[in-house]
Design an enzyme around this catalytic site. Structure first.
Site, PDB file in Angstrom:
ATOM      1  N   ALA A  63      -0.861   6.626  -1.907  1.00 29.57           N
ATOM      2  CA  ALA A  63       0.683   6.189  -1.977  1.00 29.57           C
ATOM      3  C   ALA A  63       1.310   6.603  -3.148  1.00 29.57           C
ATOM      4  O   ALA A  63       0.669   6.300  -4.333  1.00 29.57           O
ATOM      5  CB  ALA A  63       1.173   4.663  -1.498  1.00 29.57           C
ATOM      6  N   GLY A 102      -2.900   6.355   1.276  1.00 28.33           N
ATOM      7  CA  GLY A 102      -2.773   7.259   2.803  1.00 28.33           C
ATOM      8  C   GLY A 102      -2.768   8.590   2.575  1.00 28.33           C
ATOM      9  O   GLY A 102      -3.073   8.912   4.085  1.00 28.33           O
ATOM     10  N   GLU A 125      -6.480   0.327  -1.477  1.00 26.89           N
ATOM     11  CA  GLU A 125      -5.635  -0.706  -1.435  1.00 26.89           C
ATOM     12  C   GLU A 125      -5.341  -2.096  -2.143  1.00 26.89           C
ATOM     13  O   GLU A 125      -4.243  -2.469  -2.127  1.00 26.89           O
ATOM     14  CB  GLU A 125      -4.691  -0.574  -0.223  1.00 26.89           C
ATOM     15  CG  GLU A 125      -3.358   0.383   0.590  1.00 26.89           C
ATOM     16  CD  GLU A 125      -4.376   1.653   1.208  1.00 26.89           C
ATOM     17  OE1 GLU A 125      -6.230   1.404   0.816  1.00 26.89           O
ATOM     18  OE2 GLU A 125      -4.110   2.637   1.487  1.00 26.89           O
TER      19      GLU A 125
HETATM   20  N1  COA Z   1       1.010   6.917  -7.323  1.00 29.20           N
HETATM   21  C1  COA Z   1       1.627   7.610  -8.554  1.00 29.20           C
HETATM   22  N2  COA Z   1       1.522   7.453  -9.537  1.00 29.20           N
HETATM   23  C2  COA Z   1      -0.245   7.572  -9.647  1.00 29.20           C
HETATM   24  C3  COA Z   1      -1.172   7.156  -9.099  1.00 29.20           C
HETATM   25  C4  COA Z   1      -0.583   7.237  -7.315  1.00 29.20           C
HETATM   26  N3  COA Z   1      -0.964   7.586  -6.561  1.00 29.20           N
HETATM   27  N4  COA Z   1      -2.134   8.232  -8.508  1.00 29.20           N
HETATM   28  C5  COA Z   1      -2.268   7.893 -10.172  1.00 29.20           C
HETATM   29  N5  COA Z   1      -1.022   8.396 -10.679  1.00 29.20           N
HETATM   30  C6  COA Z   1      -0.315   8.630 -12.098  1.00 29.20           C
HETATM   31  C7  COA Z   1      -0.772   7.990 -13.031  1.00 29.20           C
HETATM   32  O1  COA Z   1       0.002   6.502 -13.337  1.00 29.20           O
HETATM   33  C8  COA Z   1      -1.389   8.923 -14.256  1.00 29.20           C
HETATM   34  O2  COA Z   1      -0.099   9.091 -14.554  1.00 29.20           O
HETATM   35  P1  COA Z   1       0.502   8.961 -16.939  1.00 29.20           P
HETATM   36  O3  COA Z   1      -0.426  10.747 -16.557  1.00 29.20           O
HETATM   37  O4  COA Z   1       2.276   9.245 -16.195  1.00 29.20           O
HETATM   38  O5  COA Z   1      -0.239   7.811 -17.090  1.00 29.20           O
HETATM   39  C9  COA Z   1      -1.640  10.242 -13.621  1.00 29.20           C
HETATM   40  O6  COA Z   1      -1.039   9.596 -12.114  1.00 29.20           O
HETATM   41  C10 COA Z   1      -2.685  10.378 -13.848  1.00 29.20           C
HETATM   42  O7  COA Z   1      -3.720   9.362 -13.283  1.00 29.20           O
HETATM   43  P2  COA Z   1      -5.160   8.667 -14.170  1.00 29.20           P
HETATM   44  O8  COA Z   1      -5.564   7.925 -13.307  1.00 29.20           O
HETATM   45  O9  COA Z   1      -4.395   8.762 -14.952  1.00 29.20           O
HETATM   46  O10 COA Z   1      -6.096  10.092 -13.036  1.00 29.20           O
HETATM   47  P3  COA Z   1      -7.456  10.417 -12.960  1.00 29.20           P
HETATM   48  O11 COA Z   1      -7.670  11.227 -13.258  1.00 29.20           O
HETATM   49  O12 COA Z   1      -8.402   9.432 -13.706  1.00 29.20           O
HETATM   50  O13 COA Z   1      -7.225   9.106 -11.340  1.00 29.20           O
HETATM   51  C11 COA Z   1      -7.063   9.049  -9.699  1.00 29.20           C
HETATM   52  C12 COA Z   1      -6.958  10.036 -10.223  1.00 29.20           C
HETATM   53  C13 COA Z   1      -6.229   9.314  -8.079  1.00 29.20           C
HETATM   54  C14 COA Z   1      -8.419   8.588  -8.870  1.00 29.20           C
HETATM   55  C15 COA Z   1      -6.651   7.398  -9.542  1.00 29.20           C
HETATM   56  O14 COA Z   1      -5.731   8.177 -10.519  1.00 29.20           O
HETATM   57  C16 COA Z   1      -6.562   6.401  -8.975  1.00 29.20           C
HETATM   58  O15 COA Z   1      -6.708   5.852  -8.721  1.00 29.20           O
HETATM   59  N6  COA Z   1      -4.969   6.216  -8.360  1.00 29.20           N
HETATM   60  C17 COA Z   1      -4.590   5.544  -7.304  1.00 29.20           C
HETATM   61  C18 COA Z   1      -5.454   5.682  -6.144  1.00 29.20           C
HETATM   62  C19 COA Z   1      -5.314   4.328  -5.126  1.00 29.20           C
HETATM   63  O16 COA Z   1      -5.289   2.868  -5.242  1.00 29.20           O
HETATM   64  N7  COA Z   1      -4.020   5.051  -4.277  1.00 29.20           N
HETATM   65  C20 COA Z   1      -3.294   3.897  -3.145  1.00 29.20           C
HETATM   66  C21 COA Z   1      -2.525   3.719  -2.636  1.00 29.20           C
HETATM   67  S1  COA Z   1      -1.978   2.177  -2.040  1.00 29.20           S
END
Ligand code: COA
Length: 661
Positions: A63, A102, A125
């Site tokens: 999400a 999601g 989550e």
């Molecule tokens: N929603 C909104 N923004 C998100 C996001 C999400 N689910 N996941 C990552 N971002 C944004 C970060 O805030 C960051 O933004 P910025 O560059 O403006 O700071 C950018 O995406 C990159 O994320 P980052 O975590 O720095 O990159 P990464 O390559 O180290 O890791 C992921 C990528 C996807 C593994 C990690 O971002 C992550 O774990 N995200 C959350 C996933 C999650 O919990 N999803 C379930 C939601 S219910």
């Protein structure tokens, strides 16, 4: 506005692409784009099968976390998932990067899944204070064994592509060209009857779980975080109710949990960590090359820093005072690399290569070719000063010099060099190759290239960099000093160490402050107190109890006695300590009174928040969320509470106002 979801057709196969940078989050645009395309494809008889893929660095990573705090906008993800699941042609998910939350729920709606070997698949989550909300708790245990689904959902940790294959979460691992292989897989399913959807299947291996044991284990691990236990309840529903009933209960739980305070705190922590160190990344300056780094001192900290560097791919020259100490340091690093291998951080070959990049030496000239040298010798200004003067004399002008200090004045140290612009502080946390936090200490004269090098180092070591100005203890230890002192003051007023520790554990800290002191040893803080206030009159009365423990040789776990007695192998309250506290209390002429756990925590939080405010006012921290990041990642502050500054704001406290005594 162009849709983030597009579709291309070739030979009866539709390739649907989500393109929503940075991480293809399933925000409203993606949801409505997908729903529209599912409808179009369903009504186009030429389409025989569909591939769902994402553009850019990753599959959909869940999400849009920014949207989660707001009222949800239609179409909702469950509707999209249901549409894909019941679509006319089979859908195949082609997964690269991370399929999370999601994103994975979309994959579960597909008929088959293929993933890149480096992919990560998970339902994280709970780490954001909520539970899956689009069928994850219902579909996952119908695809993989229920105990594994429970572990993935209540722990929130993603699994690798290989593990996903062995669990049955994906059908096949891609060998080379993910989209081409996904297209071939889709073509092979075209025209055949679709297998029953997951919702129509029973949970797998449902009898293999002991619910009450799992609940006990989770309650202990969660330390007050609500989401893991709520996720477990959803899994119970999934195992015991019909799929459709379980789905509607899951959604209700998801909405309730997403709106909770804990979820708000965890989202704040997520974004705060990504915000930290931004001022460093915006410096427009080429950092020093970090392929070869020098470390001075091979004790626990130095060896940990060397290990972190080696694991990141750097070569390291580790300087010790003599050949014997260099050998010991070498063994220490080898042990740390070995432990990292055992933890699965690195392969056997990777570990061998990392150790081969280490040179330990007692010849300081060996450092000359290093572009960065990190000093990690004994925490004493005189000792560090000598090292710095020597480094300044031998190192080329472009080399960056860093001191790993937790308290000392970086400006004072840099003044011992001819060029203070090349000096910065790097406060690592033990064990340095494991802990995520790095305080990057900006001295008054630290130059941009030096700071850019600190930022590059943090990136390379995959650490969260928080910038701190110079002050006693920087951000973290300065706050810890004040709340430790407050805890000692409460001893004089009537509380006992085990009551304070229990209050902190209840709040969510892994350990109380007195347990922490026993673990790390009481002698370092004692030495600092003696250096700061040698005469008894000027010493803080509340710290007298700690002084007396040290005078009795009770230095913590290492001497089997400290605030507690560990002689019998387990921690016990020691009447000797209670008596000592009562004696000091009598001297302070304070009447003992009862403390509730709530009052103890209110006192601790209040001094943390006030000191945090001072740290901000003095310009030591760049923003309040940096202070929270330090407390969450370096000091065990419970993440589901967001941090002291977050709590101060969300509870509407004025952070200004009188400092307690
Ligand atoms: N929603 C909104 N923004 C998100 C996001 C999400 N689910 N996941 C990552 N971002 C944004 C970060 O805030 C960051 O933004 P910025 O560059 O403006 O700071 C950018 O995406 C990159 O994320 P980052 O975590 O720095 O990159 P990464 O390559 O180290 O890791 C992921 C990528 C996807 C593994 C990690 O971002 C992550 O774990 N995200 C959350 C996933 C999650 O919990 N999803 C379930 C939601 S219910």
């Amino acid at each position: 506005m162009t849709s983030p979801v597009t579709c291309e057709y070739s030979d009866g196969i539709a390739v649907v692409t989500i393109d929503n940078p940075p991480v293809n989050a399933t925000g409203q645009g993606v949801r409505s784009g997908l729903l529209e395309i599912v409808g179009k494809i369903d009504s186009d008889p030429r389409v025989r099968a569909v591939v769902l893929r994402c553009a850019g660095r990753t599959f959909a990573a869940g999400a849009d976390i920014g949207e989660l705090g707001k009222p949800p906008l239609p179409p909702f993800l469950p509707t999209v998932v249901e549409a894909i699941e019941n679509a006319r042609p089979p859908w195949v998910a082609a997964i690269h990067g991370s399929a999370l939350g999601g994103g994975l729920e979309l994959c579960l709606a597909c008929t088959a899944r293929i993933a890149d070997p480096n992919a990560k698949l998970g339902l994280p989550e709970v780490t954001l204070g909520t539970i899956p909300g689009a069928g994850g708790t219902v579909r996952l245990p119908r695809l993989i064994p229920l105990p594994d689904a429970v572990e993935m959902i209540t722990g929130g940790k993603p699994v690798s592509g290989a593990r996903a294959l062995s669990l049955g979460l994906i059908n096949v691992l891609s060998e080379n060209d993910l989209v081409a292989e996904a297209t071939a897989l889709a073509a092979s399913l075209a025209g055949k009857p679709k297998p029953p959807v997951l919702l129509d299947r029973p949970c797998r291996n449902a009898e293999d779980i002991d619910w009450s044991e799992t609940e006990k284990m989770l309650a202990a691990r969660a330390r007050g975080a609500a989401a893991p236990l709520e996720a477990l309840e959803a899994m119970k529903d999934s195992a015991r109710l019909s799929s459709h009933e379980a789905l509607s209960r899951e959604r209700e739980r998801f909405l309730r949990m997403t709106a909770s305070e804990q979820a708000a705190a965890l989202r704040y922590a997520f974004f705060s960590e990504r915000q930290a160190g931004r001022s460093l990344t915006s410096i427009n300056c080429e950092p020093a090359n970090l392929d070869l780094v020098g470390v001075v001192g091979g004790g626990t900290m130095g060896a940990g820093i060397a290990t972190a560097l080696l694991l990141s791919g750097s070569a390291v020259r580790l300087l010790e005072r003599d050949a014997e100490a260099a050998r010991t340091a070498h063994n220490r690093v080898a042990d740390m690399i070995q432990t990292s291998r055992a933890r699965g951080v690195i392969s056997r070959q990777g570990a061998d290569e990392a150790l081969a990049r280490l040179v330990t030496t007692n010849d300081d000239k060996a450092l000359i070719s290093c572009a960065l040298v990190i000093e990690a010798v004994f925490e004493d200004m005189r000792v560090k000063g000598e090292v710095f003067s020597r480094l300044d004399a031998i190192m080329p002008r472009r080399a960056v010099l860093a001191t790993n200090t937790s308290y000392l004045d970086v400006d004072h140290l840099s003044a011992m060099t001819a060029d203070p612009t090349r000096v910065l502080g790097l406060h690592f946390f033990a064990p340095a190759h494991v802990m995520k936090l790095l305080e990057v200490v900006r001295g008054k004269k630290t130059g941009d290239r030096t700071l850019a090098t600190g930022a590059a180092l943090a990136r390379r070591l995959k650490k969260i960099a928080v910038v701190s100005g110079v002050c006693q203890g920087f951000i973290g230890n300065r706050i810890m000093s004040v709340y430790r002192r407050e805890c000692h003051r409460m001893l004089l007023e009537g509380a006992l160490p085990d009551q304070i520790d229990a209050a902190m554990r209840d709040f969510g800290f892994p350990m109380g402050i007195f347990e922490v002191q026993d673990l790390s040893g009481l002698d370092i803080a004692w030495a600092q107190r003696k250096a700061a206030a040698p005469s008894e009159d000027s010493a803080e009365p509340a710290m007298r109890i700690a002084d007396r423990l040290c005078e009795l040789g009770r230095l913590g776990r290492k001497t089997k006695k400290g605030w507690y007695d560990y002689g019998a192998g387990e921690k016990r309250v020691d009447p000797v300590v209670t008596l000592l506290i009562e004696q000091e209390r009598a001297k302070a002429a304070g009447a003992a009174r009862m403390f509730s756990r709530d009052e103890i925590m209110r006192r601790i939080l209040r001094v943390m928040q006030l000191e945090g405010q001072l740290i901000l006012d003095e310009g030591i921290a760049e923003c309040a969320s940096d202070i929270d990041v330090v407390m969450l990642t370096g000091y065990g502050f419970p993440r589901h509470r967001g941090g002291p500054m977050f709590m101060g704001t969300s509870e509407g406290h004025s952070l200004r106002g009188p400092r307690p005594r």
